[in-house]
Design a protein around this motif. Structure first.
Motif, PDB file in Angstrom:
ATOM      1  N   SER A  48       0.875  -1.171   0.000  1.00  0.00           N
ATOM      2  CA  SER A  48       0.000   0.000   0.000  1.00  0.00           C
ATOM      3  C   SER A  48       0.908   1.215   0.000  1.00  0.00           C
ATOM      4  CB  SER A  48      -0.917  -0.008   1.220  1.00  0.00           C
ATOM      5  OG  SER A  48      -0.173  -0.068   2.411  1.00  0.00           O
ATOM      6  N   ALA A  49       0.850   1.963  -1.082  1.00  0.00           N
ATOM      7  CA  ALA A  49       1.767   3.087  -1.249  1.00  0.00           C
ATOM      8  C   ALA A  49       1.044   4.401  -0.971  1.00  0.00           C
ATOM      9  CB  ALA A  49       2.338   3.085  -2.658  1.00  0.00           C
ATOM     10  N   CYS A  50       1.719   5.278  -0.245  1.00  0.00           N
ATOM     11  CA  CYS A  50       1.111   6.577   0.062  1.00  0.00           C
ATOM     12  C   CYS A  50       2.201   7.613   0.295  1.00  0.00           C
ATOM     13  CB  CYS A  50       0.191   6.463   1.274  1.00  0.00           C
ATOM     14  SG  CYS A  50       1.061   6.029   2.775  1.00  0.00           S
ATOM     15  N   GLY A  51       1.796   8.817   0.575  1.00  0.00           N
ATOM     16  CA  GLY A  51       2.744   9.905   0.776  1.00  0.00           C
ATOM     17  C   GLY A  51       2.892  10.717  -0.496  1.00  0.00           C
ATOM     18  N   ASN A  52       4.088  11.250  -0.724  1.00  0.00           N
ATOM     19  CA  ASN A  52       4.298  12.132  -1.856  1.00  0.00           C
ATOM     20  C   ASN A  52       4.565  11.358  -3.134  1.00  0.00           C
ATOM     21  OD1 ASN A  52       5.917  13.780   0.668  1.00  0.00           O
ATOM     22  ND2 ASN A  52       4.179  14.719  -0.355  1.00  0.00           N
ATOM     23  N   ILE A  53       3.522  10.727  -3.662  1.00  0.00           N
ATOM     24  CA  ILE A  53       3.643  10.024  -4.936  1.00  0.00           C
ATOM     25  C   ILE A  53       2.424  10.379  -5.792  1.00  0.00           C
ATOM     26  CG2 ILE A  53       5.091   8.065  -4.273  1.00  0.00           C
ATOM     27  CD1 ILE A  53       2.537   6.529  -3.637  1.00  0.00           C
ATOM     28  N   ASN A  54       2.584  10.184  -7.092  1.00  0.00           N
ATOM     29  CA  ASN A  54       1.488  10.543  -7.995  1.00  0.00           C
ATOM     30  C   ASN A  54       0.318   9.584  -7.933  1.00  0.00           C
ATOM     31  OD1 ASN A  54       2.115  13.032  -9.322  1.00  0.00           O
ATOM     32  ND2 ASN A  54       3.853  11.959 -10.265  1.00  0.00           N
ATOM     33  N   LYS A  55       0.609   8.311  -7.667  1.00  0.00           N
ATOM     34  CA  LYS A  55      -0.465   7.322  -7.703  1.00  0.00           C
ATOM     35  C   LYS A  55      -0.505   6.470  -6.441  1.00  0.00           C
ATOM     36  CE  LYS A  55      -0.704   4.861 -11.457  1.00  0.00           C
ATOM     37  NZ  LYS A  55       0.012   3.905 -12.315  1.00  0.00           N
ATOM     38  N   PRO A  56      -1.016   7.041  -5.351  1.00  0.00           N
ATOM     39  CA  PRO A  56      -1.129   6.215  -4.153  1.00  0.00           C
ATOM     40  C   PRO A  56      -2.128   5.083  -4.391  1.00  0.00           C
ATOM     41  CG  PRO A  56      -2.131   8.385  -3.797  1.00  0.00           C
ATOM     42  CD  PRO A  56      -1.554   8.389  -5.180  1.00  0.00           C
ATOM     43  N   GLY A  57      -1.927   3.958  -3.727  1.00  0.00           N
ATOM     44  CA  GLY A  57      -2.852   2.846  -3.907  1.00  0.00           C
ATOM     45  C   GLY A  57      -2.234   1.527  -3.495  1.00  0.00           C
ATOM     46  N   GLY A  96       7.444  17.743  -9.438  1.00  0.00           N
ATOM     47  CA  GLY A  96       8.887  17.772  -9.677  1.00  0.00           C
ATOM     48  C   GLY A  96       9.727  17.833  -8.417  1.00  0.00           C
ATOM     49  N   LYS A  97       9.161  17.451  -7.301  1.00  0.00           N
ATOM     50  CA  LYS A  97       9.921  17.517  -6.043  1.00  0.00           C
ATOM     51  C   LYS A  97      10.941  16.391  -5.970  1.00  0.00           C
ATOM     52  CE  LYS A  97       7.655  20.916  -4.046  1.00  0.00           C
ATOM     53  NZ  LYS A  97       8.284  22.179  -3.678  1.00  0.00           N
ATOM     54  N   ARG A  98      11.942  16.624  -5.125  1.00  0.00           N
ATOM     55  CA  ARG A  98      12.968  15.606  -4.941  1.00  0.00           C
ATOM     56  C   ARG A  98      12.593  14.656  -3.804  1.00  0.00           C
ATOM     57  NH1 ARG A  98      18.050  19.356  -4.223  1.00  0.00           N
ATOM     58  NH2 ARG A  98      16.518  20.406  -2.912  1.00  0.00           N
ATOM     59  N   LEU A  99      13.130  13.456  -3.878  1.00  0.00           N
ATOM     60  CA  LEU A  99      12.867  12.439  -2.865  1.00  0.00           C
ATOM     61  C   LEU A  99      13.760  12.677  -1.654  1.00  0.00           C
ATOM     62  CD1 LEU A  99      11.654   9.585  -2.124  1.00  0.00           C
ATOM     63  CD2 LEU A  99      13.720   8.639  -3.141  1.00  0.00           C
ATOM     64  N   LYS A 100      13.169  12.612  -0.470  1.00  0.00           N
ATOM     65  CA  LYS A 100      13.973  12.806   0.739  1.00  0.00           C
ATOM     66  C   LYS A 100      14.180  11.498   1.503  1.00  0.00           C
ATOM     67  CE  LYS A 100      14.204  15.584   4.936  1.00  0.00           C
ATOM     68  NZ  LYS A 100      13.686  16.784   5.589  1.00  0.00           N
ATOM     69  N   ALA A 101      13.106  10.779   1.726  1.00  0.00           N
ATOM     70  CA  ALA A 101      13.216   9.572   2.539  1.00  0.00           C
ATOM     71  C   ALA A 101      12.025   8.677   2.291  1.00  0.00           C
ATOM     72  CB  ALA A 101      13.278   9.933   4.015  1.00  0.00           C
ATOM     73  N   CYS A 102      12.087   7.469   2.834  1.00  0.00           N
ATOM     74  CA  CYS A 102      11.000   6.517   2.628  1.00  0.00           C
ATOM     75  C   CYS A 102      10.909   5.566   3.814  1.00  0.00           C
ATOM     76  CB  CYS A 102      11.266   5.746   1.337  1.00  0.00           C
ATOM     77  SG  CYS A 102      10.091   4.413   1.052  1.00  0.00           S
ATOM     78  N   ILE A 103       9.682   5.221   4.152  1.00  0.00           N
ATOM     79  CA  ILE A 103       9.443   4.185   5.157  1.00  0.00           C
ATOM     80  C   ILE A 103       8.748   3.064   4.411  1.00  0.00           C
ATOM     81  CG2 ILE A 103       8.213   3.637   7.291  1.00  0.00           C
ATOM     82  CD1 ILE A 103       8.356   6.680   7.854  1.00  0.00           C
ATOM     83  N   PRO A 104       9.479   2.005   4.059  1.00  0.00           N
ATOM     84  CA  PRO A 104       8.917   1.059   3.103  1.00  0.00           C
ATOM     85  C   PRO A 104       7.962   0.016   3.669  1.00  0.00           C
ATOM     86  CG  PRO A 104      11.208   0.539   3.542  1.00  0.00           C
ATOM     87  CD  PRO A 104      10.876   1.727   4.366  1.00  0.00           C
ATOM     88  N   GLY A 105       7.899  -0.139   5.018  1.00  0.00           N
ATOM     89  CA  GLY A 105       7.114  -1.280   5.511  1.00  0.00           C
ATOM     90  C   GLY A 105       6.118  -0.976   6.604  1.00  0.00           C
ATOM     91  N   GLY A 106       5.550   0.214   6.599  1.00  0.00           N
ATOM     92  CA  GLY A 106       4.648   0.570   7.697  1.00  0.00           C
ATOM     93  C   GLY A 106       5.408   1.350   8.750  1.00  0.00           C
ATOM     94  N   SER A 107       4.682   2.105   9.561  1.00  0.00           N
ATOM     95  CA  SER A 107       5.310   3.104  10.432  1.00  0.00           C
ATOM     96  C   SER A 107       6.340   2.550  11.403  1.00  0.00           C
ATOM     97  CB  SER A 107       4.229   3.828  11.217  1.00  0.00           C
ATOM     98  OG  SER A 107       3.563   2.910  12.073  1.00  0.00           O
TER      99      SER A 107
END
Ligand SMILES: Cc1cc2nc3c(=O)[nH]c(=O)nc-3n(C[C@H](O)[C@H](O)[C@H](O)COP(=O)(O)O)c2cc1C
Ligand code: SF4
Ligand code: SF4
Ligand code: FES
Lengths: 380, 449
Positions: free
Chosen positions: B241-250, B276-287
């Motif tokens: 389940s993808a969310c946050g600053n992305i074009n296509k959450p889902g 056009g924002k830059r990527l800063k960080a990611c939490i890939p598996g839940g909080s």
């Protein structure tokens, strides 16, 4: 198989115990400083323990069969021993650091109102902080507070002091037939409460006061009447139709200030010969406050690791370990000696030798007032 | 083209309902499984290499084989649908749109484990989903897939849906069991494990929704074939389940050989970062899993490509890696403040701690308060070390993993973004007016350009 024994080594001291024994129980057989502090575990209450995390120990060898160490510190009160297990309590820096951490967590929201708290002097949290606490707090936020609440005619709940050990919940569940005392809410806003603010009116509910390690549940018939270290514990009994009638009276002179169950050196209510726990009923606890109600057996052997044991009572049993030389690398750490820091308590004064009611004047260094005449009898 | 095993039929109109599901190959797995012996099913699941999708990634076949089977004692299967981890919403998608996949998985698993009373414990806030599940259960029952003597095998099974009360902690399997028993949702001390003493002290298996749904393709294609899909010990497919600053959450079904970079930037998945924002960080598996800065996200510390699978994401341990966890993928662009983000997670864990054990009960609140001070310009330099000390003393010292889950995000944020914390302390006023921006490294894609 019933006489099978497991060997377990705690801080380099080996004991043999029956299978099913927990690490804490094994440590208590050794006694002294290797015994992990237990704030929530209560051997007389089924299911208790595992929550406060003060009793964490390191298992450096799992058993003879599977010698691998356990990856995390374990709650010694709820971990049973295996044959050949090796445990580190005060010989592990990791354990001491974790205990320091847990002590800090437990004190974080505690009001530290010991000067006005009835439990002061026999409080497990005070004892824990003397041994493992820091001199000052790193917490600069407002502490959480609750309103005081009367739960029934005899008991007051001072939730602000509660450390959520759940002992009173188990007591209420196991000694009384209705489930009416429990925990509301969750996390650091959870609170002990009765359903719904109801009075607890069971004949045995007074025992929640005895199991409470802190001053969160107090005896309203004793509140603010005296400090425990000014009263003399005396063992007594009566023929009670409801309970065993075996109690401890907390007296000053001939006056009975408080009645409690008889507790052992770990603050637990003692067992009767038949193996049952000597819980006492509300009548014995709250209503029999005269010496004529009781057959006095004699002064209590005080052997608790607590401020009250500093009172130099007759029969005081020194709780220091005999085997401490075996604990490599650590000197036994004595409890803070209250006599060294307080003018009020003085070691040369033997409380059980004072016949009349003790008074704070008795402890003044210049010995000019109060019942000093009696002290003279000590003839040092 | 990526293989789809769970969502392959999700696009079919009316797939929620029994008739459409059945017409599209539904319940063939149950037919096949009920002709096997329970042990054969467990063996297929073992062969598949399926790992629990609830977060810990424990091998499912092994978990099933641990189930105690004392004579005359009923056993239970419990489906963990409490999904409350911030960032995770994959189970919701499965239950809401293809409920029969889960029901099918539950029937097969119940048969394999010998559970005649199976429970779905569902998050309280998913208020509309129990109706969907109950409707699907009723349809399955009306068609003879549930109830007494299913397909003439002599196996009886009922599935019950139980709503939770809205507590994250009730997703922890033993707290869930307590709650299901009608008690306060406090995690139990382990041992004993649920496989020996679970629901009503009976042997119990608790599995995640997605885990149980994956049993269906395993039976349909065989454990060995399923095990061939994927990389190493990451077999099959995974819902993210993808969310946050992305074009296509889902919710996306991915294969384990997909690179993290492709997952974020390809149009098939997240479709890149908006504006056009830059990527800063990611939490890939839940909080609960450690946050990773962009410079460690696409390439591991060793310089190898990072893939969306258990092993690759945790490469480097907690120092430079993270975890696949439950697949709640949260993307942070350069406008996000790590201090604020960490504060809001700390608030969550503080609010959700059950309060049984002192390090978690007291420590989570303390961390939240300190983070709030730092975020609002009232922090001290020593607070950063204090935070580190607190999380260190919570981690590993609690009854259940919620304590660890509260400690790890704080630890990872300080480990990778200490400069941002210090900037907040040193610039209390400026930090109230603007964000720190991208950290001490560049967006890895920017360097290429
Ligand atoms: C605080 C906490 C919350 C959890 N929440 C969930 C949840 O919502 N859903 C879930 O499937 N597992 C959750 N888990 C994990 C479960 O305890 C358990 O490991 C899982 O349901 C096992 O299923 P699996 O083997 O299929 O992954 C949680 C664990 C913890 C410690
Ligand atoms: S009131 Fe006392 S016994 Fe009850 S949980 Fe609080 S500290 Fe423990
Ligand atoms: S770690 Fe937190 S949530 Fe888990 S049992 Fe302890 S207090 Fe409860
Ligand atoms: S005494 Fe063991 S955890 Fe509290």
């Amino acid at each position: 198989m019933s006489d099978q024994k497991f060997k377990v080594t705690i801080d380099n001291i080996t004991v043999e115990v029956a299978p099913g024994t927990t690490i804490v129980q094994a440590a208590r057989l050794i006694g002294g400083d290797v015994v992990p502090p237990t704030m929530c575990y209560y051997s007389k209450l089924e299911g208790s323990g595992g929550k406060c995390r003060t009793c964490l120990v390191e298992v450096s060898k799992g058993s003879e069969k599977d010698p691998r160490p356990m990856p995390k510190l374990v709650a010694s009160c709820r971990t049973t021993v295996m044959d050949g297990m090796e445990v580190k309590s005060i010989t592990s820096d990791k354990v001491l650091d974790a205990r320091k951490g847990v002590t800090e967590f437990l004190l974080l929201n505690h009001p530290l109102d010991c000067p006005v708290c009835d439990q002061a002097g026999e409080c497990d949290l005070q004892n824990l902080s003397y041994e493992h606490g820091a001199a000052s707090t790193r917490y600069d936020f407002k502490r959480r507070t609750f309103e005081k609440e009367d739960i029934g005619p005899y008991i007051q709940l001072h939730m602000t002091r509660c450390i959520l050990c759940y002992r009173c919940v188990y007591t209420a569940n196991q000694l009384t037939d209705k489930r009416e005392h429990g925990v509301l809410d969750r996390g650091d806003h959870s609170a002990i409460s009765t359903c719904i603010g109801k009075a607890l009116d069971n004949e045995f509910i007074g025992n929640v006061i005895d199991v409470c390690p802190v001053g969160a549940l107090t005896d309203k018939t004793f509140r603010f009447k005296n400090r425990v270290w000014f009263t003399k514990p005396v063992d007594a009994h009566r023929d009670c139709p409801t309970c065993s009638g075996r109690v401890r009276l907390w007296m000053r002179g001939d006056e009975v200030f408080r009645v409690t169950a008889r507790k052992d050196e770990y603050g637990e209510v003692e067992s009767l010969e038949n193996g049952k726990t000597a819980w006492i009923c509300n009548t014995c606890r709250f209503e029999k406050k005269e010496t004529k109600d009781w057959v006095i057996e004699g002064p209590t052997k005080v052997n608790r690791h607590s401020v009250i044991s500093q009172g130099h009572y007759v029969n005081a049993v020194n709780g220091q370990p005999k085997l401490i030389n075996d604990v490599i690398g650590k000197d036994p750490k004595l409890l803070l000696d209250i006599h060294k820091i307080s003018d009020v308590n003085r070691p040369e004064i033997d409380l059980s030798q004072i016949e009349g009611p003790a008074h704070s004047d008795d402890f003044l260094p210049n010995q000019s007032t109060g019942t000093m005449k009696q002290i003279g009898k000590l003839g040092e | 083209m990526a293989v789809k095993l769970l969502l392959d039929k999700a696009h079919i109109e009316g797939i929620r309902y029994y008739d459409t599901w059945r017409k599209n190959g539904g319940y063939t797995a149950v037919e096949k499984a009920l002709k096997m012996t329970p042990d054969e099913i467990v063996e297929e699941v073992k062969k598949s290499g399926l790992r629990g999708r609830g977060g810990a990634g424990f091998p499912t076949g092994m978990k099933w084989s641990f189930l105690a089977k004392p004579e005359g004692v009923p056993r239970h299967l419990v489906c963990n649908a409490d999904e409350s981890e911030p960032g995770t919403f994959k189970d919701r998608y499965l239950m809401e749109f293809i409920p029969h996949l889960l029901i099918e998985g539950l029937i097969i698993s119940s048969f394999a484990l010998g559970s005649s009373a199976t429970y779905i414990y569902i998050r309280g806030e998913y208020a509309w989903i129990p109706d969907i599940l109950e409707e699907a259960i009723a349809e399955a029952k009306a068609n003879g897939w549930l109830g007494k003597n299913i397909l003439g095998t002599g196996f009886d099974c009922e599935i019950y849906v139980q709503r939770g009360g809205g507590a994250y902690i009730c997703g922890e399997e033993t707290a869930l069991i307590e709650s299901l028993e009608g008690k306060r949702g406090n995690p139990r001390l382990k041992p004993p494990f649920p496989a020996v003493q679970g629901l009503w002290m009976r042997p119990t298996v608790v599995n995640n929704v997605e885990t149980l749904a994956a049993v269906v393709p395993i039976i349909n294609m065989g454990g060995e074939e399923y095990g061939k899909i994927g990389v190493g010990r990451s077999t099959g497919t995974k819902l993210i389940s993808a969310c946050g600053n992305i074009n296509k959450p889902g919710v996306y079904e991915i294969n384990f050989d997909l690179s993290v970079e492709e997952f974020i930037y390809s149009d098939e998945y997240c479709g890149g970062i908006p504006n056009g924002k830059r990527l800063k960080a990611c939490i890939p598996g839940g909080s609960s899993v450690p946050i990773v800065p962009a410079n460690l996200l696409f390439k591991t510390a060793k310089g190898e490509t990072r893939y969306m699978n258990y092993e690759s994401l945790s490469d480097g341990g907690f120092a430079t890696g993270t975890m696949l966890g439950s697949g709640g993928f949260i993307v942070l662009d350069e406008d996000q403040c790590v201090v604020r983000h960490t504060m809001s997670l700390a608030h969550f864990y503080n609010h959700e701690s059950c309060g049984q054990c002192s390090p978690c009960r007291e420590g989570t609140g303390w961390m939240y308060k300190i983070l709030k001070n730092i975020e609002y310009g009232k922090g001290k330099m020593s607070d950063i070390d204090l935070l580190w000390d607190i999380q260190r003393r919570i981690e590993g010292n609690t009854i259940c993993p919620l304590g660890d889950a509260a400690a790890w995000p704080v630890a990872a944020a300080i480990r990778h973004f200490r400069d941002e914390f210090e900037w907040h302390v040193l610039n209390p006023e400026e930090s109230q007016t603007r964000n720190y921006g991208i950290a001490h490294y560049a967006d890895p894609r920017e360097v290429v350009a």
